[in-house]
Scaffold this motif. Structure first.
Motif, mmCIF file in Angstrom:
data_model
loop_
_atom_site.group_PDB
_atom_site.id
_atom_site.type_symbol
_atom_site.label_atom_id
_atom_site.label_comp_id
_atom_site.label_asym_id
_atom_site.label_seq_id
_atom_site.Cartn_x
_atom_site.Cartn_y
_atom_site.Cartn_z
ATOM 1 N N ILE A 116 7.149 2.545 -10.341
ATOM 2 C CA ILE A 116 5.827 2.095 -10.767
ATOM 3 C C ILE A 116 5.246 1.087 -9.781
ATOM 4 C CG2 ILE A 116 4.582 0.829 -12.574
ATOM 5 C CD1 ILE A 116 6.608 2.069 -14.585
ATOM 6 N N ASP A 117 6.079 0.178 -9.313
ATOM 7 C CA ASP A 117 5.612 -0.806 -8.336
ATOM 8 C C ASP A 117 5.172 -0.135 -7.037
ATOM 9 O OD1 ASP A 117 5.537 -3.805 -7.540
ATOM 10 O OD2 ASP A 117 6.593 -2.815 -5.888
ATOM 11 N N LEU A 118 5.924 0.876 -6.611
ATOM 12 C CA LEU A 118 5.552 1.620 -5.399
ATOM 13 C C LEU A 118 4.166 2.232 -5.549
ATOM 14 C CD1 LEU A 118 6.362 2.884 -2.636
ATOM 15 C CD2 LEU A 118 7.287 4.802 -3.941
ATOM 16 N N LEU A 119 3.915 2.847 -6.691
ATOM 17 C CA LEU A 119 2.645 3.531 -6.916
ATOM 18 C C LEU A 119 1.484 2.552 -7.081
ATOM 19 C CD1 LEU A 119 3.987 6.246 -9.381
ATOM 20 C CD2 LEU A 119 3.151 6.669 -7.056
ATOM 21 N N VAL A 120 1.690 1.534 -7.911
ATOM 22 C CA VAL A 120 0.600 0.586 -8.178
ATOM 23 C C VAL A 120 0.367 -0.334 -6.980
ATOM 24 C CG1 VAL A 120 -0.188 -1.295 -9.673
ATOM 25 C CG2 VAL A 120 1.026 0.650 -10.664
#
Length: 428
Positions: free
Chosen positions: A292-296
C-alpha cells in the motif's frame, strides 16, 4: 497511529491544515450518509481562509503556486474529498482570473467582497444531457438570448458539483446571435428560473451533490459573461488543462492516504486471541502495508513531481495523472481486500474511502481520452506532426473561461439580487 505520521503533509505554504482536516473528517460521514451538501466542512474551509488562496496578489490574495494548491487539496481530500472537490472548483476559478484577467473587473471585485462575509462558491455548469462531456468536443445546447437588460439563459446542465451550495453557476452557453458566439455566463444561484433536480445518486463522492440544474429564462446582466467568442474557434484543449486535471487527482491522493491510515490503525488495534499481539506485527500485514505504501507513496511522487516540474509537458502530466489514479485505486482495493468484512463495513471509514476512490479517473478527460492523446502524441513524435492535431471537434473555450477572449460588455451589470434564494429543488 503515531502523531508524526498522521500529520505528515498537513503543513503547506505556512498553513497548518491539521485542524481543518480533523473537522472535515468528523463531519464527512454524516454528509456522505445523507448525500447532503457538506455545509459544516465548507464552513471550516472558509473560516480557515482557504477558499481564496489562489486569488491574485493584485486583489490582495496570495496566488499560491500550483504545487502548493495540489498539496493543500490532497490534505483536504484526507478529511472529506467532497469538500475538497467543491473547494477546488472555486480555487481554480480564482486561479484562472489571476492568470488571465478575463472576468469583468467590477463583477469580480463584487464577488471578492462577498467572499469576506460568507463562503463564496463558484463552479462551471458545462456538461449537458445531449452533449455529454465537452472534453470530447461539441457546442452547448444551452442558449443565451439577448434581452433589453442583458441575457436570458435557458438549458439543462448535468453533474454540477456543489449545486446546492454554489453562490454562482458559471454556465457555458451558445448565443442566439448570427454569427453564433459561445461564452460562460455568471448566474447568481438565487436567480428566478433555476431548478436543482436532485438526481445525484453516485456510489461515492455523495456529498458533492452533483445534481442536474435546469435554467429557464434566467436573467443575467449584459456584463456578466466571461470570454465570449466566436463559436467557430470555441474549442476545448485537453492538453492545455493537463496541470489542472492532475491537481484534481490530488484529491484522491488524500482519499488513499486516509484509507492507508485506516488500514494501519486497524492492523495495530486488532489483536486476535490466537495471536496475542496485533496483526500489524505479522509478516502478512507488514507486506500488505509495504504494498500500500508503494502504491500511495509512489502516486504522491508522480503527482507532485509532475505538478512541480512538468508545467510545459502535457504528456508527462497526463501520464502521471493516469498512472497515479490507477495506483491510488489499487491501493485502496488492497486495503479493503486485506481486511475483508471490516473493510467493507459501514461502521468504519475504509468502506467510504473505497467508494470515493472509484471516482478518481471519472473526471474529464476520462481514461480513454487520455490514452488516445498519449497515443497520438507518440505517433506525432515519429512523424513530426504537432501533437495538437489530436484535438477533435470544435473546442477551445469549453473547459474553463481561461482564453484571451474578451467578454461582451455593452451595458452595466445590475447589482446582485438580495433576499431569500429563489432556487427551486425537485427530486427525481
Amino acid at each position: 497511529m503515531p502523531e508524526r505520521r498522521s500529520r505528515a503533509g498537513l503543513h503547506v505554504a505556512g498553513i497548518d491544515l491539521a485542524g481543518v482536516v480533523e473537522k472535515l473528517a468528523a463531519a464527512a460521514p454524516v454528509a456522505d450518509a445523507a448525500g447532503a451538501f457538506p455545509r459544516e466542512g465548507i464552513k471550516a474551509v472558509h473560516d480557515a481562509g482557504l477558499l481564496e488562496l489562489t486569488v491574485a496578489t493584485r486583489y490582495g490574495g496570495r496566488d499560491i503556486a500550483l504545487g502548493e494548491l495540489a498539496r493543500i487539496i490532497a490534505a483536504l481530500g484526507r478529511g472529506d474529498p467532497s469538500v475538497a472537490l467543491i473547494s477546488l472548483m472555486t480555487l481554480f476559478t480564482h486561479r484562472h482570473q489571476a492568470q488571465r484577467g478575463i472576468w469583468p473587473e467590477e463583477l469580480y471585485r463584487r464577488l471578492l467582497a462577498q467572499s469576506r462575509e460568507a463562503p463564496l462558491l463558484l463552479n462551471a455548469a458545462r456538461v449537458e444531457p445531449e452533449l455529454g462531456s465537452p472534453a470530447r468536443g461539441g457546442l452547448p445546447k444551452t442558449r443565451a438570448r439577448r434581452t433589453a437588460g442583458g441575457w436570458s439563459i435557458s438549458g439543462t446542465k448535468r453533474f454540477v458539483t456543489g449545486s446546492e451550495g454554489l453562490s454562482y453557476f458559471l454556465v457555458w452557453a451558445s448565443t442566439d446571435e448570427t454569427p453564433q458566439r459561445v461564452g460562460t455566463f455568471v448566474v447568481p444561484a438565487g436567480a428566478p428560473g433555476i431548478r436543482i433536480i436532485e438526481n445525484w445518486k453516485s456510489l461515492g463522492m455523495r456529498a458533492t451533490v452533483s445534481h442536474d440544474v435546469e435554467f429557464d429564462e434566467v436573467e443575467v446582466g449584459s456584463d456578466d459573461v466571461i470570454a465570449l467568442t466566436g463559436a467557430d474557434i470555441a474549442e476545448q484543449d485537453n492538453r492545455a488543462h493537463a496541470q489542472s486535471t492532475l491537481v484534481l487527482t490530488a484529491i484522491y491522493l488524500g482519499v488513499a492516504e486516509a484509507a492507508q491510515e485506516a488500514f494501519l490503525a486497524f492492523a495495530e488495534s486488532r489483536v486476535p486471541a490466537n495471536l496475542g499481539f496485533p496483526i500489524s506485527r505479522t509478516e502478512r500485514f507488514i507486506t500488505l502495508a509495504g504494498e500500500i505504501d508503494l502504491l500511495v507513496g509512489g502516486a504522491r511522487q508522480l503527482i507532485l513531481d509532475a505538478v512541480d516540474h512538468a508545467a510545459e509537458e502535457p504528456e508527462k502530466l497526463l501520464r502521471a495523472r493516469l498512472l497515479a489514479g490507477r495506483q491510488l485505486r489499487q491501493a485502496v482495493q488492497v486495503a479493503v481486500t486485506a481486511l475483508g468484512n471490516p473493510g467493507l463495513s459501514g461502521n468504519g471509514s475504509l468502506e467510504r474511502h473505497f467508494r470515493d476512490i472509484q471516482s478518481v479517473l471519472v473526471h474529464a478527460p476520462q481514461e480513454d481520452t487520455v490514452i488516445s492523446l498519449l497515443g497520438r502524441a507518440a505517433f506525432s513524435g515519429r512523424s513530426g506532426t504537432p501533437a495538437k492535431a489530436e484535438e477533435s471537434g470544435r473546442a477551445r473555450l469549453a473547459a474553463v473561461p481561461d482564453e484571451n477572449a474578451r467578454a461582451d460588455r455593452q451595458q452595466s451589470s445590475p447589482p446582485p439580487r438580495q433576499g431569500a434564494t429563489r432556487t427551486i429543488r425537485i427530486s427525481s
